[in-house]
Design a protein around this motif. Structure first.
Motif: not given
Length: 121
Positions: A71-79, A81-90
């Protein structure tokens, strides 16, 4: 810049830097999905495993390619957030073919993932 190095990388069987990062993220994700990673990494990912009991009770059936999706977490679209393992791995894991996601042996997964990445460039 990188186009000059591609023939060298292919001849030396070296993945380009962006694909090496992708390889490492997918390897850590594989270990997390199959419970061989440390607990702090497993806690960052939410695995959506398709069980036969769950799929029978669901109102909508899952597609065959939905097996072992994260499941891809819904994050704010900032750089950041995109670099976090929890965001990039899924995102990286879900982009892999089903054949790779279903492999449980880590050494076999590494070999097949590397072959998959070599075929892409």
């Amino acid at each position: 810049r990188t186009t000059d190095l591609v023939p060298f990388y292919k001849k030396a069987h070296i993945l380009p830097i962006d694909q090496r990062i992708f390889f490492k993220v997918c390897l850590l994700t594989h270990k997390s999905v199959h419970s061989t990673a440390p607990d702090y990494l497993k806690a960052l990912l939410d695995v959506d495993v398709a069980d036969t009991e769950l799929s029978n009770t669901m109102t909508r059936s899952k597609r065959p390619g939905d097996h072992l999706m994260l499941k891809v977490p819904k994050n704010k679209k900032s750089k950041v957030d995109d670099r976090r393992f929890s965001s990039h791995a899924p995102i990286a894991w879900n982009s892999l073919p089903l054949m790779l996601r279903c492999i449980t042996d880590t050494n076999c997964f590494k070999r097949m993932l590397k072959n998959h990445l070599y075929n892409q460039f």
